[in-house]
Scaffold this motif. Sequence first.
Motif, short mmCIF file in Angstrom:
data_model
loop_
_atom_site.label_atom_id
_atom_site.label_comp_id
_atom_site.label_asym_id
_atom_site.label_seq_id
_atom_site.Cartn_x
_atom_site.Cartn_y
_atom_site.Cartn_z
N VAL A 152 -16.04 -72.91 -31.06
CA VAL A 152 -15.57 -73.17 -29.70
C VAL A 152 -16.26 -72.18 -28.78
N ASP A 153 -16.96 -72.70 -27.79
CA ASP A 153 -17.64 -71.85 -26.80
C ASP A 153 -16.68 -71.69 -25.62
N ALA A 154 -16.11 -70.49 -25.48
CA ALA A 154 -15.14 -70.24 -24.42
C ALA A 154 -15.66 -69.16 -23.48
N GLY A 155 -16.87 -69.37 -22.94
CA GLY A 155 -17.45 -68.41 -21.99
C GLY A 155 -17.77 -67.10 -22.67
N PRO A 156 -17.10 -66.01 -22.28
CA PRO A 156 -17.39 -64.71 -22.90
C PRO A 156 -16.85 -64.58 -24.33
N VAL A 157 -16.10 -65.58 -24.76
CA VAL A 157 -15.47 -65.55 -26.09
C VAL A 157 -15.98 -66.73 -26.91
N GLY A 158 -16.27 -66.48 -28.18
CA GLY A 158 -16.62 -67.56 -29.11
C GLY A 158 -15.69 -67.51 -30.31
N MET A 159 -15.26 -68.67 -30.78
CA MET A 159 -14.41 -68.75 -31.97
C MET A 159 -15.16 -69.60 -32.99
N PHE A 160 -15.30 -69.10 -34.24
CA PHE A 160 -16.17 -69.73 -35.22
C PHE A 160 -15.44 -69.90 -36.56
N LEU A 161 -15.87 -70.92 -37.30
CA LEU A 161 -15.46 -71.13 -38.69
C LEU A 161 -16.71 -71.41 -39.50
N GLY A 162 -16.85 -70.72 -40.65
CA GLY A 162 -18.05 -70.95 -41.45
C GLY A 162 -18.05 -70.18 -42.75
N GLU A 163 -19.18 -70.29 -43.46
CA GLU A 163 -19.33 -69.60 -44.75
C GLU A 163 -19.93 -68.21 -44.52
N VAL A 164 -19.46 -67.25 -45.32
CA VAL A 164 -19.97 -65.88 -45.24
C VAL A 164 -20.15 -65.33 -46.65
N ASP A 165 -21.01 -64.34 -46.77
CA ASP A 165 -21.15 -63.57 -48.01
C ASP A 165 -20.54 -62.19 -47.78
N VAL A 166 -19.63 -61.81 -48.68
CA VAL A 166 -18.94 -60.52 -48.57
C VAL A 166 -19.28 -59.68 -49.79
N THR A 167 -19.71 -58.46 -49.56
CA THR A 167 -19.97 -57.50 -50.64
C THR A 167 -19.01 -56.33 -50.48
N SER A 168 -18.25 -56.03 -51.53
CA SER A 168 -17.31 -54.92 -51.45
C SER A 168 -17.43 -54.05 -52.70
N GLN A 169 -17.12 -52.78 -52.53
CA GLN A 169 -17.24 -51.82 -53.64
C GLN A 169 -16.22 -50.70 -53.45
N VAL A 170 -15.44 -50.44 -54.50
CA VAL A 170 -14.55 -49.28 -54.52
C VAL A 170 -15.43 -48.06 -54.77
N VAL A 171 -15.44 -47.12 -53.82
CA VAL A 171 -16.39 -46.02 -53.87
C VAL A 171 -15.73 -44.66 -54.10
N SER A 172 -14.40 -44.57 -53.87
CA SER A 172 -13.75 -43.27 -54.03
C SER A 172 -12.24 -43.48 -54.08
N TYR A 173 -11.53 -42.41 -54.36
CA TYR A 173 -10.07 -42.46 -54.26
C TYR A 173 -9.56 -41.12 -53.76
N GLN A 174 -8.45 -41.18 -53.05
CA GLN A 174 -7.79 -39.97 -52.56
C GLN A 174 -6.64 -39.62 -53.49
N ARG A 175 -6.43 -38.32 -53.67
CA ARG A 175 -5.21 -37.83 -54.29
C ARG A 175 -4.34 -37.24 -53.19
N ARG A 176 -3.08 -37.68 -53.13
CA ARG A 176 -2.19 -37.21 -52.08
C ARG A 176 -0.94 -36.60 -52.68
#
Length: 790
Positions: A606-630
């Motif tokens: 949806v083209d709403a002037g200064p705003v755009g709203m989109f639906l589509g396919e994406v590639d996501v890469t995630s990695q657990v890199v550390s952990y905190q001890r609290r």
Amino acid sequence: MESSPAATVSAGPGLGPAPADLLRRLRARGAADPVTHVERVPARPGVPAPWPSWAPPELRAAFARRGVVAPWQHQAQAATLAYEGEHVVVATGTASGKSLAYQLPALATLLADPRATVLYLAPTKALAADQLRAVAALELEGVRPACYDGDTPRAEREWIRRHSRFVLTNPDMLHHGVLPGHAQWSGFLRRLAYVVIDECHTYRGVFGSHVAHVLRRLRRQCARFGSTPVFVLASATSGDPSTAAGRLTGLPVTAVTEDASPRGGVTFALWEPPLLPPDSGPSTPVPPQSTGDHDDLQQVRRSALRETADLLADTVAEGVRTLAFVRSRKGAEVVAANARRALDDAVPGLGGRVAAYRGGYLREERRELERALLHGDLLGLASTNALELGVDLVGLDAVLICGYPGTRASLWQQAGRAGRSGQEALAVLVARDDPLDTYLVHHPEAIFGAPVEATVLDPANPYVLAPQLACAAFEAPLTPADLALFGDGAKEAVDQLVAAGALRQRPTGWYWRHRERPEVDLRGEGGAPVCVVESSTGRLLGTVDGGSSHFLLHSGAVYLHQGVSYVVDDLDLVDGCALVHAEEPDWSTHARDVTDLSVVSVRSYVDAGPVGMFLGEVDVTSQVVSYQRRRIATGEVIDTRPLDLPARELRTVAVWFTLSPQSLTLAGVQPADVPGALHAAEHAAIGLLPLMATCDRWDIGGLSTAVHPDTEAPTVFVYDGHPGGAGFAERAYGTASAWLRATRDAIAECGCESGCPSCVQSPKCGNGNNPLSKPDAIRVLDVVLANLPE
């Protein structure tokens, strides 16, 4: 009159105070009243119906021995539709006797035709075991009911295949055991009259999409053996159950939704834990374990876990039979441990009447806990949603719900576990420090005045469809006629499998090319379970699903099992094993991850002037890199330790919106504050999406950036956390204005100054909830809502 035969847990007459009195006592124990709303759900009389004329006398007599004098109107209606050959879904409230609606036609058919068979599918082993007890208790000659699941001894499996006429199992066993071994089941499938699908509203998202194709594979095998079974589905109250059941089975399904069963009155309270003084630590000690409540910068409200543990201890001390639902396995352990400790401090030994129940326990532990529930040895139980659909608990006085369970359907399902013998009951929703929970306890109309959600699943998901077609081809070569059975996208998926070398095309169809069968995970949990083993003894403590292992079982993580804490020595992802040792450190662990996202394609926008709203396919890469001890006592961060774990890649579906930098500047968002503004809006949007779709925030992920390389603009992404998507992003795109309006209201109405877990902090943020800007998030959403069409 009872609504259905079932194993019962009876609290006994007059045990504990009345619900209204109990709620008054609970509210009076603190300085400030934590209750934001009390809803009175009135009692309702039942509307009975005569037994259908086709119900045989011996079956009516068997039900009468179990206390069922006559069916309720909805039971008789659904049963008659099924008996006449119509596929039907009965979608009525908890404890409305849905089991009788399918037992009546199924058992009548078994008694009339000595060769007929029935297949019953449940989402949990506990529910199948409970239904086995109910059917066996009728003592009908020749039915020979039996459970066939992963716990069934191999010596019994051949007998069940040959002799049982009422087989109770689950979709996983149907997928892994029955359909690949269809030749051994040919006699059973050839005579199959009914397929019962219990609690069908649980089959949503990727899991539901997989189960939809498992059912199509079942229909395909039945057709090959010459049978066309009637499908009877049971569901909690849900939006448009006929459409959802039709999407699940691939068949036209008639819905029965008018609930004619009697119901006891329910006092339903919305409970917001009190604010803590500034810079205060946790108000009660907890075992050394991340609570799953929130891993944020500063605790603003008292933890919902601690509040629920105290309420559980208080109700048990009052002699009130109580079930506390907790969203995470860790949380259930923490609540049970804290309640036990508080009770033992008050009355030594009373803590033994409280236990935890969750997935990942060994079979023997599960069965013993179920036995203790059925015999009344336990007075309080902290459970994951494993018991939302599990043992039929009759006679509970109260239900505590620790955190909104993600959907109104689940909320009412859990609340309905109390008062199941028709007596008055108390239900309490304890809000977490979370945008959605906070919004709901201050907007009760969103719970009590809104319809229950429709179940979301997408059988056309290519990441589900292709593996399921591979499984079908392994079972028998695919033909062009089969492709219509599997629906949209089947031909394209088969062509991809041929191109990948998995299928070979011949004039008679498509053939599986490999000796071994395809490995397909129905539940989309990220791989095989990881075993948790005590290194000093070799004892198997339990299992954790592969998708959670990076967060829960990394080296140095604290793992909790039945109140005993362990520290992970080593995680072997290749062998699927984590070695642990018993230890009670004074710190908890919190994994941190990093995420990268790229746009693959745009489906709609949806083209709403200064705003755009989109639906589509994406590639996501995630990695657990550390952990905190609290530090447990204060929440102080002791240190951050690096981890060397592999990255995970995910192609999925996302909804995202972009804004022009100029519109943000005009709204008063300075360039330096844009990252914090978008980050805060992203967190809140993820938190509020379950208001629109049948998901919770753990089903979805997000990313925000001041300039994304693919959009070249400030962008907020929210994506489905499952390969190929699960339908949640599509729902968000379709309801974008209402979704983001609720998000904006939740942030603006929160009483904090700069942002807290109740509005913009996230329990799963890989960046430690930094940066965040609450006021600028409101400005961002104002810009979007001002330009986006309704």
